[in-house]
Scaffold this motif. Structure first.
Motif, short mmCIF file in Angstrom:
data_model
loop_
_atom_site.label_atom_id
_atom_site.label_comp_id
_atom_site.label_asym_id
_atom_site.label_seq_id
_atom_site.Cartn_x
_atom_site.Cartn_y
_atom_site.Cartn_z
N MET A 1 -5.77 9.22 4.86
CA MET A 1 -5.58 8.62 3.54
C MET A 1 -6.19 7.23 3.55
N GLY B 1 -3.72 8.83 -5.10
CA GLY B 1 -4.07 8.60 -3.70
C GLY B 1 -5.36 9.31 -3.34
N HIS C 1 0.41 6.59 -9.68
CA HIS C 1 -0.36 6.45 -8.43
C HIS C 1 -1.33 7.61 -8.25
N SER D 1 -5.73 3.87 -2.72
CA SER D 1 -5.01 4.34 -3.90
C SER D 1 -5.30 3.46 -5.09
N ASP E 1 0.83 -1.20 0.00
CA ASP E 1 0.00 0.00 0.00
C ASP E 1 0.87 1.25 0.00
N LYS E 2 0.84 2.00 -1.08
CA LYS E 2 1.70 3.18 -1.19
C LYS E 2 1.33 4.26 -0.17
N SER E 3 0.10 4.22 0.34
CA SER E 3 -0.29 5.24 1.31
C SER E 3 0.52 5.11 2.60
N TYR F 1 3.58 12.21 3.83
CA TYR F 1 2.40 11.52 4.33
C TYR F 1 2.21 11.74 5.83
N ARG G 1 -3.11 2.15 -8.50
CA ARG G 1 -1.74 2.13 -9.02
C ARG G 1 -1.66 1.37 -10.33
#
Length: 237
Positions: free
Chosen positions: A173, A208, A206, A176, A81-83, A162, A178
């Motif tokens: 957040m 978000g 990405h 996302s 999870d990029k968040s 973040y 991707r």
């Protein structure tokens, strides 16, 4: 740091240090909750973070297992999870940032569309190099609406953006979208990521979203091929 986050950090370190056998399930939530002096719900939440990161996976009726490929400390899973952000994915590493470009501009049609704004709404345009122990790992090209994420400045960019969004702005957040693709390196990659002209680059496009469904970020992360990997876990039920 919340209780479940500190527990998650300790469990992450245990996994990396191979404290648990790789071919057996880790202790169950009840046993771990007793060890850490917390509720089972808190323990579950702590382990959920590690599942999201790709360090653990759950096999119904059998327990929670370590993802063997995830304990390679030299690479980061871009499917996580990029968040969470790089600072959370590599909590125990020395992460620094180099700001290559930082300006406010009006978005083009494509950027405005992805951020659900009009072309008259100003956005931050940020190019930032992220280094781990002084070694370049990823270059981020990011657009964020200034009206939604106010107060971004150089001090924020030197740390975790973040964390600033979460702790200073009080925003949550939630998810996302991707797209991961392979690209050829360009001149900017070769200059800042220290890669060769024939080296491949792993790019993550990405978007978000906040918990109200509003997009807050549109970005392209350019990863050195030797520092990142894609790992997914799909347990058989």
């Amino acid at each position: 740091m919340n209780k479940y986050e500190s527990i998650s950090s300790e469990m992450r370190q245990r996994i990396i240090n191979r404290q648990y056998p790789i071919d057996q399930p880790i202790p169950d939530e009840i046993s771990l909750a007793k060890e850490f002096g917390c509720s089972r719900m808190t323990m579950k939440r702590a382990l959920d973070l590690l599942v999201v990161e790709g360090l653990l996976y759950r096999k119904r009726g059998h327990g929670t297992f370590i993802v063997q490929s995830a304990i390679n400390k030299n690479k980061v899973n871009v499917a996580s999870d990029k968040s969470l952000g790089l600072s959370n994915l590599l909590k125990d590493e020395n992460i620094t940032s180099k700001v290559i470009k930082f300006e406010v501009q009006f978005p083009n049609e494509e950027v405005a569309m992805h951020l659900a704004i009009d072309e008259k709404t100003p956005v931050y345009y940020i190019i930032r190099l992220r280094l781990v122990d002084g070694e370049p790992y990823v270059m981020e090209k990011t657009y964020m609406p200034t009206t939604l994420i106010p107060g971004i400045k150089d001090e924020v960019l030197q740390g975790s953006v973040y964390k600033y969004i979460k702790e200073d702005l009080g925003l949550t957040m939630a998810g996302s979208h991707r797209i991961i693709r392979a690209c050829k390196s360009d001149s900017l990659d070769q200059e800042h990521l220290e890669c060769l002209s024939d080296d491949p680059i792993l790019e993550v496009e990405h978007i978000g979203f906040l918990n109200n469904g509003v997009p807050f970020e549109y970005s392209f992360s350019r990863h050195r091929y030797d520092k990142f990997e894609v790992t997914t876990v799909n347990p058989i039920r």
